[in-house]
Design a protein around this motif. Structure first.
Motif, PDB file in Angstrom:
ATOM      1  N   ASN A   1      -4.616  -0.472  -5.956  1.00  0.00           N
ATOM      2  CA  ASN A   1      -4.833  -0.694  -4.528  1.00  0.00           C
ATOM      3  C   ASN A   1      -6.274  -0.361  -4.166  1.00  0.00           C
ATOM      4  OD1 ASN A   1      -2.237  -1.498  -3.948  1.00  0.00           O
ATOM      5  ND2 ASN A   1      -1.529   0.560  -3.475  1.00  0.00           N
ATOM      6  N   GLU A   2      -6.965  -1.340  -3.642  1.00  0.00           N
ATOM      7  CA  GLU A   2      -8.342  -1.111  -3.209  1.00  0.00           C
ATOM      8  C   GLU A   2      -8.378  -0.516  -1.810  1.00  0.00           C
ATOM      9  OE1 GLU A   2     -10.721  -4.590  -3.747  1.00  0.00           O
ATOM     10  OE2 GLU A   2     -10.095  -4.821  -5.825  1.00  0.00           O
ATOM     11  N   GLU A   3      -7.311  -0.736  -1.047  1.00  0.00           N
ATOM     12  CA  GLU A   3      -7.217  -0.185   0.295  1.00  0.00           C
ATOM     13  C   GLU A   3      -6.321   1.039   0.282  1.00  0.00           C
ATOM     14  OE1 GLU A   3      -7.229  -3.297   3.647  1.00  0.00           O
ATOM     15  OE2 GLU A   3      -6.019  -4.155   2.029  1.00  0.00           O
ATOM     16  N   ASP A   4      -6.379   1.796   1.348  1.00  0.00           N
ATOM     17  CA  ASP A   4      -5.572   2.997   1.488  1.00  0.00           C
ATOM     18  C   ASP A   4      -4.736   2.857   2.749  1.00  0.00           C
ATOM     19  OD1 ASP A   4      -4.517   5.527   1.734  1.00  0.00           O
ATOM     20  OD2 ASP A   4      -6.396   6.551   1.363  1.00  0.00           O
TER      21      ASP A   4
ATOM     22  N   ASP B   1      -5.893   4.443   5.933  1.00  0.00           N
ATOM     23  CA  ASP B   1      -6.982   3.848   6.705  1.00  0.00           C
ATOM     24  C   ASP B   1      -6.452   3.125   7.939  1.00  0.00           C
ATOM     25  OD1 ASP B   1      -8.840   4.764   4.879  1.00  0.00           O
ATOM     26  OD2 ASP B   1      -8.901   2.872   3.765  1.00  0.00           O
ATOM     27  N   TYR B   2      -5.171   2.826   7.964  1.00  0.00           N
ATOM     28  CA  TYR B   2      -4.579   2.087   9.078  1.00  0.00           C
ATOM     29  C   TYR B   2      -4.017   3.002  10.163  1.00  0.00           C
ATOM     30  CZ  TYR B   2      -5.228  -2.058   6.293  1.00  0.00           C
ATOM     31  OH  TYR B   2      -5.797  -3.073   5.566  1.00  0.00           O
TER      32      TYR B   2
ATOM     33  N   LEU C   1       0.804  -1.229   0.000  1.00  0.00           N
ATOM     34  CA  LEU C   1       0.000   0.000   0.000  1.00  0.00           C
ATOM     35  C   LEU C   1       0.836   1.278   0.000  1.00  0.00           C
ATOM     36  CD1 LEU C   1      -2.746  -1.038   2.558  1.00  0.00           C
ATOM     37  CD2 LEU C   1      -2.869  -1.080   0.063  1.00  0.00           C
TER      38      LEU C   1
END
Length: 90
Positions: free
Chosen positions: A13-16, A19-20, A5
């Motif tokens: 990338n579907e996630e960011d 976000d973590y 990521l």
């Protein structure tokens, strides 16, 4: 996960990665990436060709996390017209 990521410019990338990041004890709140993209899409819709003009400048006067200005840089980086002015990706 972090390695996958780390590249904000990778549209696959579907996630960011942001976000973590857990909520901060300060007033800093990370705006969701989809909201930022919507804001930049609206900017482009209301100003056609804005990312094609090398004489345009952009500012985020209330910058906190930098996501808005990062998304603008991403659009400029991917723009074929702008690549003529800076053909080297580095």
């Amino acid at each position: 996960m972090k390695y996958k990521l780390r590249n904000y410019f990778d549209e696959n990338n579907e996630e960011d990665i942001l976000d973590y990041i857990p909520p901060q004890k300060t007033n800093q709140i990370f705006m969701p990436k989809k909201v930022v993209k919507h804001m930049v899409d609206d900017l482009e819709t209301n100003n056609p060709g804005i990312f094609d003009d090398p004489n345009k400048t952009f500012a985020d006067l209330y910058m906190k996390s930098g996501l808005y200005i990062t998304e603008i840089v991403k659009r400029l980086y991917a723009n074929p017209v702008m690549k003529q002015f800076s053909p080297d990706d580095r």
